[in-house]
Design an enzyme around this catalytic site. Structure first.
Site, PDB file in Angstrom:
ATOM      1  CG  LEU A  39      -1.986  -1.159   1.233  1.00 37.49           C
ATOM      2  CD1 LEU A  39      -2.572  -1.196   2.766  1.00 37.49           C
ATOM      3  CD2 LEU A  39      -2.859  -0.693   0.181  1.00 37.49           C
ATOM      4  CB  ALA A  63       6.140  -0.256  -4.368  1.00 36.31           C
ATOM      5  CD  GLN A  66       5.196  -4.440  -4.616  1.00 38.32           C
ATOM      6  OE1 GLN A  66       4.809  -3.094  -4.338  1.00 38.32           O
ATOM      7  NE2 GLN A  66       4.185  -5.193  -5.026  1.00 38.32           N
ATOM      8  N   GLY A  73       6.458  -6.804 -10.574  1.00 39.64           N
ATOM      9  CA  GLY A  73       6.185  -7.035 -11.984  1.00 39.64           C
ATOM     10  C   GLY A  73       4.854  -6.800 -12.569  1.00 39.64           C
ATOM     11  CB  ALA A  74       1.942  -6.277 -11.067  1.00 42.53           C
ATOM     12  CE1 TYR A 113       3.818   2.366 -11.258  1.00 44.32           C
ATOM     13  CE2 TYR A 113       3.191   0.546  -9.968  1.00 44.32           C
ATOM     14  CZ  TYR A 113       3.047   1.895 -10.290  1.00 44.32           C
ATOM     15  OH  TYR A 113       2.154   2.501  -9.501  1.00 44.32           O
ATOM     16  NE  ARG A 159       0.284  -7.196  -6.475  1.00 45.01           N
ATOM     17  CZ  ARG A 159      -0.340  -6.139  -6.047  1.00 45.01           C
ATOM     18  NH1 ARG A 159       0.046  -5.052  -5.945  1.00 45.01           N
ATOM     19  NH2 ARG A 159      -1.715  -6.395  -5.692  1.00 45.01           N
TER      20      ARG A 159
END
Length: 345
Positions: free
Chosen positions: A25, A57, A99, A173-174, A177, A224
């Site tokens: 988040l 992240a 992350q 990886g989602a 980005y 991800r």
């Protein structure tokens, strides 16, 4: 709720006390040097009753920044700041993954100077969240040596995460980005060994996975993915072939888990044959984290139906630091509102 409160072994190294995961988040609460604060340590520690916390992240290097005050993991001060966070989580009996993040063309030079980088010189249309006066620019298409350096930087960030006390890392990886930009035809128009075919487009993500797992172990590495284009990326039905290939290759590699990237998992994609969690479950034997609008009740049912193994909860955990205890005892949850983003509770 029996499923949610069962212990779960990711592998021989990492055991979770329940199947509830705190979703990553973004809160934009690091200091001016992108160092985590004591307030952030307190915030994560209060949520350590979840089986696993996935951190917001974390930027792997300066040109990966696309939002204000998002924490990094590339300076000694940032590593030390995260160590305060992980110590607080572990003291409360929790586990936490970092992350790892580079925003690619969603970065903005306002934060770091120089150039933004991406697979191809294609700008994302729009403006920076929280800073709407900043529009996205055309990025520089990465050269082969620059791609090689990024692999090194992801690997070093993973090592930094372990040094900072994290139990593992989730490679982001989602959500449109950098890594995701390589995997979609709308953002990757390269004609070299990183473009055109599914094998080439999956090359960089697989190189990052291999480098990170070689450095810190596959048991401490997760990924991800967003097979369906829903944010920062335009839809192209050819993307299915890329993810079919990628997931087949990932089956040959050890990972702690796969995590679907989606805001609402009821969203279906014709070219995937359904939702992201449905597609990932049918394409992979990895441990799967489901996310995207689930309640404890619907998530518990989804686990019963073998739709995924672990349930990630996002906004309700912002509103309810004691989410796990409230679900266990049947207490009513505090409803999330956007005003709650203004401070860490």
């Amino acid at each position: 709720m029996d499923n949610l409160f069962q212990p779960f072994a990711l592998n021989d190294t990492i055991k979770l006390k329940n199947r509830i995961v705190m979703a990553p988040l973004t809160r934009c609460m690091a200091d001016e040097n992108l160092v985590p604060t004591q307030q952030m340590a307190d915030y994560y520690a209060r949520r350590a009753e979840t089986g696993l916390i996935i951190s917001e992240a974390v930027i792997i290097r300066p040109d990966g920044q696309g939002y204000p005050n998002t924490p990094g993991l590339f300076t000694p001060a940032q590593i030390d700041g995260w160590r305060v966070v992980t110590d607080a989580v572990h003291k409360n009996g929790g586990k936490i993954f970092a992350q790892l993040w580079h925003t690619g063309r969603i970065a903005h030079t306002h934060f770091f100077g120089g150039e933004t980088v991406a697979p191809s010189a294609i700008a994302h249309e729009g403006t920076v969240p929280r800073m709407r006066e900043l529009s996205y620019a055309v990025p520089k298409a990465l050269s082969k040596p620059e791609i090689d350096q990024l692999i090194v930087d992801y690997t070093q960030a993973a090592a930094n995460a372990i040094d900072a006390g994290f139990d593992g890392v989730e490679i982001h990886g989602a959500n449109g980005y950098l890594i995701d930009q390589f995997l979609h035809y709308s953002s990757n128009i390269r004609e070299d060994e990183y473009g055109v075919t599914p094998q080439n487009m999956a090359r960089f993500p697989l190189q990052v996975v291999d480098a990170v797992t070689n450095r810190i172990g596959g048991d401490r590495t997760a990924l991800r993915l967003s097979p369906g284009a829903y944010v920062h990326i335009d839809t192209d039905t050819r993307d299915r072939d890329v993810f079919d290939y990628l997931l087949k290759e990932l089956e040959k590699r050890e990972l702690a888990y796969l995590h679907g990237g989606i805001f609402d998992d009821s969203m279906e994609f014709d070219y995937l044959g359904g939702s992201i969690s449905h597609y990932l479950r049918n394409s992979s034997n990895k441990t799967l984290i489901g996310v995207g609008g689930y309640s404890a009740e619907s998530g518990n049912e989804a686990i019963s139906n073998n739709q995924f193994d672990l349930l990630a909860i996002g906004r309700p955990l912002i509103a309810n630091p004691d989410y796990v205890e409230k679900i266990k005892s049947g207490q009513a949850l505090t409803e999330y509102s956007e005003e709650m983003l203004a401070e860490l509770v």
